[in-house]
Design a protein around this motif. Structure first.
Motif, PDB file in Angstrom:
ATOM      1  N   CYS A 151     -26.846  11.418  34.211  1.00  0.00           N
ATOM      2  CA  CYS A 151     -28.011  10.746  33.641  1.00  0.00           C
ATOM      3  C   CYS A 151     -29.078  11.763  33.256  1.00  0.00           C
ATOM      4  CB  CYS A 151     -28.574   9.752  34.654  1.00  0.00           C
ATOM      5  SG  CYS A 151     -29.880   8.703  33.974  1.00  0.00           S
ATOM      6  N   HIS A 152     -29.583  11.641  32.037  1.00  0.00           N
ATOM      7  CA  HIS A 152     -30.575  12.578  31.519  1.00  0.00           C
ATOM      8  C   HIS A 152     -31.312  11.938  30.361  1.00  0.00           C
ATOM      9  CE1 HIS A 152     -27.244  13.041  28.698  1.00  0.00           C
ATOM     10  NE2 HIS A 152     -28.104  13.555  27.833  1.00  0.00           N
ATOM     11  N   LEU A 153     -32.360  12.601  29.920  1.00  0.00           N
ATOM     12  CA  LEU A 153     -33.004  12.219  28.672  1.00  0.00           C
ATOM     13  C   LEU A 153     -33.060  13.441  27.766  1.00  0.00           C
ATOM     14  CD1 LEU A 153     -36.175  13.398  28.364  1.00  0.00           C
ATOM     15  CD2 LEU A 153     -36.623  11.652  30.059  1.00  0.00           C
ATOM     16  N   ASP A 154     -33.017  13.190  26.465  1.00  0.00           N
ATOM     17  CA  ASP A 154     -33.129  14.255  25.477  1.00  0.00           C
ATOM     18  C   ASP A 154     -34.591  14.366  25.071  1.00  0.00           C
ATOM     19  OD1 ASP A 154     -30.300  14.765  25.367  1.00  0.00           O
ATOM     20  OD2 ASP A 154     -30.107  12.898  24.254  1.00  0.00           O
ATOM     21  N   THR A 155     -35.052  15.592  24.934  1.00  0.00           N
ATOM     22  CA  THR A 155     -36.483  15.819  24.738  1.00  0.00           C
ATOM     23  C   THR A 155     -36.922  15.748  23.279  1.00  0.00           C
ATOM     24  OG1 THR A 155     -36.106  18.210  24.668  1.00  0.00           O
ATOM     25  CG2 THR A 155     -36.619  17.237  26.812  1.00  0.00           C
ATOM     26  N   TYR A 156     -36.030  15.393  22.395  1.00  0.00           N
ATOM     27  CA  TYR A 156     -36.382  15.403  20.973  1.00  0.00           C
ATOM     28  C   TYR A 156     -35.729  14.209  20.286  1.00  0.00           C
ATOM     29  CZ  TYR A 156     -31.718  17.312  21.169  1.00  0.00           C
ATOM     30  OH  TYR A 156     -30.395  17.486  21.468  1.00  0.00           O
ATOM     31  N   GLY A 157     -36.345  13.721  19.249  1.00  0.00           N
ATOM     32  CA  GLY A 157     -35.742  12.752  18.334  1.00  0.00           C
ATOM     33  C   GLY A 157     -35.025  11.594  18.989  1.00  0.00           C
ATOM     34  N   PHE A 158     -34.042  11.070  18.258  1.00  0.00           N
ATOM     35  CA  PHE A 158     -33.230   9.966  18.749  1.00  0.00           C
ATOM     36  C   PHE A 158     -31.769  10.283  18.471  1.00  0.00           C
ATOM     37  CE2 PHE A 158     -34.496   8.992  14.409  1.00  0.00           C
ATOM     38  CZ  PHE A 158     -33.318   8.597  13.803  1.00  0.00           C
ATOM     39  N   ASN A 159     -30.886   9.425  18.970  1.00  0.00           N
ATOM     40  CA  ASN A 159     -29.454   9.692  18.960  1.00  0.00           C
ATOM     41  C   ASN A 159     -28.713   8.527  18.315  1.00  0.00           C
ATOM     42  OD1 ASN A 159     -26.976  10.811  19.509  1.00  0.00           O
ATOM     43  ND2 ASN A 159     -27.116  10.624  21.728  1.00  0.00           N
ATOM     44  N   LEU A 160     -27.827   8.821  17.382  1.00  0.00           N
ATOM     45  CA  LEU A 160     -26.917   7.821  16.820  1.00  0.00           C
ATOM     46  C   LEU A 160     -25.506   8.177  17.268  1.00  0.00           C
ATOM     47  CD1 LEU A 160     -28.232   7.374  13.143  1.00  0.00           C
ATOM     48  CD2 LEU A 160     -28.432   5.749  15.045  1.00  0.00           C
ATOM     49  N   VAL A 161     -24.795   7.202  17.841  1.00  0.00           N
ATOM     50  CA  VAL A 161     -23.480   7.455  18.427  1.00  0.00           C
ATOM     51  C   VAL A 161     -22.456   6.483  17.845  1.00  0.00           C
ATOM     52  CG1 VAL A 161     -22.162   7.715  20.556  1.00  0.00           C
ATOM     53  CG2 VAL A 161     -24.641   8.092  20.574  1.00  0.00           C
ATOM     54  N   LEU A 162     -21.429   7.047  17.217  1.00  0.00           N
ATOM     55  CA  LEU A 162     -20.326   6.243  16.692  1.00  0.00           C
ATOM     56  C   LEU A 162     -19.160   6.308  17.674  1.00  0.00           C
ATOM     57  CD1 LEU A 162     -18.608   4.745  14.513  1.00  0.00           C
ATOM     58  CD2 LEU A 162     -18.072   7.018  13.583  1.00  0.00           C
ATOM     59  N   GLN A 163     -18.682   5.139  18.101  1.00  0.00           N
ATOM     60  CA  GLN A 163     -17.495   5.089  18.946  1.00  0.00           C
ATOM     61  C   GLN A 163     -16.268   4.974  18.044  1.00  0.00           C
ATOM     62  OE1 GLN A 163     -17.747   5.678  22.081  1.00  0.00           O
ATOM     63  NE2 GLN A 163     -15.558   5.554  22.524  1.00  0.00           N
ATOM     64  N   VAL A 164     -15.329   5.907  18.203  1.00  0.00           N
ATOM     65  CA  VAL A 164     -14.144   5.954  17.337  1.00  0.00           C
ATOM     66  C   VAL A 164     -12.920   5.393  18.035  1.00  0.00           C
ATOM     67  CG1 VAL A 164     -12.580   7.481  16.068  1.00  0.00           C
ATOM     68  CG2 VAL A 164     -15.040   7.953  16.095  1.00  0.00           C
ATOM     69  N   GLN A 165     -12.673   5.830  19.262  1.00  0.00           N
ATOM     70  CA  GLN A 165     -11.477   5.400  20.001  1.00  0.00           C
ATOM     71  C   GLN A 165     -11.865   5.087  21.438  1.00  0.00           C
ATOM     72  OE1 GLN A 165      -8.394   8.372  20.174  1.00  0.00           O
ATOM     73  NE2 GLN A 165      -6.960   7.085  21.316  1.00  0.00           N
ATOM     74  N   GLY A 166     -11.254   4.049  21.996  1.00  0.00           N
ATOM     75  CA  GLY A 166     -11.567   3.667  23.361  1.00  0.00           C
ATOM     76  C   GLY A 166     -12.978   3.114  23.494  1.00  0.00           C
ATOM     77  N   ARG A 167     -13.377   2.899  24.739  1.00  0.00           N
ATOM     78  CA  ARG A 167     -14.704   2.333  25.001  1.00  0.00           C
ATOM     79  C   ARG A 167     -15.476   3.232  25.960  1.00  0.00           C
ATOM     80  NH1 ARG A 167     -13.128  -2.892  27.858  1.00  0.00           N
ATOM     81  NH2 ARG A 167     -11.510  -1.435  28.582  1.00  0.00           N
ATOM     82  N   LYS A 168     -16.786   3.208  25.787  1.00  0.00           N
ATOM     83  CA  LYS A 168     -17.681   3.927  26.689  1.00  0.00           C
ATOM     84  C   LYS A 168     -18.770   2.981  27.176  1.00  0.00           C
ATOM     85  CE  LYS A 168     -17.510   8.841  25.482  1.00  0.00           C
ATOM     86  NZ  LYS A 168     -18.252   9.957  24.873  1.00  0.00           N
ATOM     87  N   ARG A 169     -19.084   3.110  28.456  1.00  0.00           N
ATOM     88  CA  ARG A 169     -20.157   2.295  29.016  1.00  0.00           C
ATOM     89  C   ARG A 169     -21.426   3.137  29.121  1.00  0.00           C
ATOM     90  NH1 ARG A 169     -17.719   0.598  33.199  1.00  0.00           N
ATOM     91  NH2 ARG A 169     -17.019  -1.330  32.232  1.00  0.00           N
ATOM     92  N   TRP A 170     -22.501   2.601  28.565  1.00  0.00           N
ATOM     93  CA  TRP A 170     -23.795   3.274  28.550  1.00  0.00           C
ATOM     94  C   TRP A 170     -24.770   2.552  29.483  1.00  0.00           C
ATOM     95  CZ3 TRP A 170     -25.659   7.308  25.178  1.00  0.00           C
ATOM     96  CH2 TRP A 170     -24.675   7.857  24.343  1.00  0.00           C
ATOM     97  N   HIS A 171     -25.400   3.308  30.369  1.00  0.00           N
ATOM     98  CA  HIS A 171     -26.475   2.808  31.212  1.00  0.00           C
ATOM     99  C   HIS A 171     -27.759   3.471  30.707  1.00  0.00           C
ATOM    100  CE1 HIS A 171     -23.486   1.595  34.432  1.00  0.00           C
ATOM    101  NE2 HIS A 171     -22.791   2.495  33.749  1.00  0.00           N
ATOM    102  N   LEU A 172     -28.688   2.693  30.211  1.00  0.00           N
ATOM    103  CA  LEU A 172     -29.906   3.240  29.605  1.00  0.00           C
ATOM    104  C   LEU A 172     -31.143   2.740  30.339  1.00  0.00           C
ATOM    105  CD1 LEU A 172     -28.005   2.133  26.772  1.00  0.00           C
ATOM    106  CD2 LEU A 172     -29.282   4.148  26.077  1.00  0.00           C
ATOM    107  N   PHE A 173     -32.144   3.615  30.460  1.00  0.00           N
ATOM    108  CA  PHE A 173     -33.379   3.285  31.162  1.00  0.00           C
ATOM    109  C   PHE A 173     -34.560   3.726  30.304  1.00  0.00           C
ATOM    110  CE2 PHE A 173     -29.992   4.230  34.097  1.00  0.00           C
ATOM    111  CZ  PHE A 173     -30.048   3.211  35.039  1.00  0.00           C
ATOM    112  N   PRO A 174     -35.604   2.901  30.210  1.00  0.00           N
ATOM    113  CA  PRO A 174     -36.726   3.214  29.309  1.00  0.00           C
ATOM    114  C   PRO A 174     -37.554   4.394  29.800  1.00  0.00           C
ATOM    115  CG  PRO A 174     -37.199   1.246  30.609  1.00  0.00           C
ATOM    116  CD  PRO A 174     -35.770   1.593  30.884  1.00  0.00           C
ATOM    117  N   PRO A 175     -38.244   5.067  28.885  1.00  0.00           N
ATOM    118  CA  PRO A 175     -39.084   6.210  29.266  1.00  0.00           C
ATOM    119  C   PRO A 175     -40.147   5.848  30.296  1.00  0.00           C
ATOM    120  CG  PRO A 175     -38.844   6.075  26.871  1.00  0.00           C
ATOM    121  CD  PRO A 175     -38.262   4.819  27.434  1.00  0.00           C
TER     122      PRO A 175
END
Length: 441
Positions: free
Chosen positions: A153-177
């Motif tokens: 778990c981390h946050l990125d210090t710049y901009g925003f992130n766009l993520v395309l899922q191509v194969q399989g599934r990923k579970r995302w746990h997100l928490f607000p700033p």
């Protein structure tokens, strides 16, 4: 083929103004990159190897940071054979890591470097559909992992992130700033563009990190073809759900948010201004006026004067619907239902979380140390602390490595250290210049 609900201009407006994570549907149906399965990529790369990060599947109450993992070089073909449960020469370096005990992750792989000999592949990633003309695979990274592979778990210090899922599934746990104080931030391990959490999200240690109960989790399982928007400064823990997963992402800097290089230039200018100001004060003490500063929501210092604040942007109404779905709020204790005590009282957690001393394992790069050795090291530290003189009536305080690093990377501290270095350099230069006049050759 499903029609794209958003034009590039509309999509860009959404990703730059939306302040919560959301999933785009039917925006990539015609992207050639959707064929970038691990098998396809293996054929493209042939015998060229990549570095995989390898971690134990055994659950931990502390995050498994990258510095605590092992690393192997292997081809994607060998990875596929290993992830399919094969053994023998076909799995190469993975032979030392049983699939039942380990996961593997080829993460942060720059597509421009991986496929530098096949630049035509860059055009198969079409971020221009989100309003960024010319942005393609050359400005993207590739992630290929086995089931269980995860990013702490981390946050990125710049901009925003766009993520395309191509194969399989990923579970995302997100928490607000806004929940950062509940995430127990740490600068160990240090990474210029990321701030990590001390909490292992799937299995949190609530005795050490009780305030994590208050963190508001948003959880989504990303399916192939979907694109996830991770807004700026949102914390996220990501784990692969299926036996093989492939993702492509691109970090995009927001207008008005300085890049790392720009920040370093500003720091250099600030240090020089500090030196010039110091010289002015030395020659004219009346010029010692100072203005207090505050930071705006983007982290930029602003003078606390009578100047007018910038006008807020017009009210933005997110166009949620079947083509743009917000990541659902899962509640403050969704990941703790099996480990959270029956007493959910927050009374013992009214004080803000304090930094905790990290063990020696977090202070060094490389593989994890033997637990016995680590306990011995802790004992030596405790003994050393107990032998230190202590003033009468004062409680003993400890300084964690994370606290120290947080201090060292603080802009004010960096400016002061830079000023000291400049002063030292001037002294040395002056000394060298003065030597000829003293008759020294």
């Amino acid at each position: 083929m499903a029609r794209k609900h958003f034009t590039p201009e509309e999509a860009r407006s959404v990703v730059e103004r939306l302040k919560e994570p959301a999933v785009f549907h039917n925006m990539t149906t015609d992207w050639p990159a959707l064929h970038w399965t691990a098998q396809h990529l293996s054929q493209c790369m042939g015998r060229e190897s990549v570095v995989f990060r390898v971690g134990k599947r055994k659950t931990h109450k502390t995050p498994l940071f990258e510095t605590q993992c092992e690393y192997v070089e292997a081809t994607l073909g060998e990875f596929l054979s290993w992830s399919a449960g094969e053994s023998g020469p076909s799995i190469g370096s993975f032979s030392e890591y049983p699939l039942s005990d380990f996961w593997a992750y080829a993460d942060y792989k720059y597509i421009a470097k991986l496929f530098h000999h096949k630049e035509a592949m860059f055009e198969e990633v079409v971020w221009s559909d989100f309003g960024y003309p010319g942005r393609n695979g050359a400005a993207s990274t590739l992630w290929v992992g086995a089931e269980g592979a995860n990013t702490p778990c981390h946050l990125d210090t710049y901009g925003f992130n766009l993520v395309l899922q191509v194969q399989g599934r990923k579970r995302w746990h997100l928490f607000p700033p806004e929940d950062s104080s509940f995430m127990y931030p740490t600068r160990i391990p240090y990474e210029e563009s990321s701030i990590f959490s001390q909490v292992n999200v799937p299995q949190p240690d609530l005795d050490r990190f009780p305030a994590f109960r208050r963190a508001r989790a948003h959880v989504v399982t990303l399916e192939p073809g979907q694109v996830l928007l991770v807004p700026r400064h949102w914390w996220h823990f990501v784990e692969s759900v299926d036996s093989v997963t492939v993702s492509i992402n691109s970090w995009i800097e927001l207008d008005g948010v300085a890049s790392y290089d720009e920040n370093m230039q500003y720091l250099s200018l600030a240090v020089q201004a500090c030196v010039d100001k110091s010289r002015t004060r030395d020659s004219d003490p009346s010029q010692d006026g100072r203005r207090s500063l505050k930071r705006d929501s983007s982290g930029v210092n602003k003078a606390n004067s009578n100047q007018k604040e910038e006008k807020d942007n017009p009210c933005f109404s997110p166009p949620f619907g079947p083509h743009l779905v917000p990541v659902p709020f899962a509640g403050p204790s969704h990941v703790m239902k099996d480990v959270c005590p029956k007493d959910n009282s927050l009374s013992r957690d009214r004080n803000p979380p304090r930094a905790l001393v990290l063990d020696s394992q977090s202070r060094t790069a490389g593989s994890a140390r033997d637990p016995t050795d680590r306990d011995l090291h802790r004992g030596q530290e405790a003994s050393a602390l107990s032998e230190q003189p202590q003033e009468q009536g004062l409680p003993r305080a400890s300084l964690s490595t994370s606290d120290l690093l947080e201090c060292l990377v603080h802009p004010d501290v960096m400016a002061l250290v830079s000023q000291l270095l400049l002063d030292r350099q001037r002294e040395l230069t002056g000394s060298v210049t003065a030597k000829p006049s003293q008759g020294v050759i």
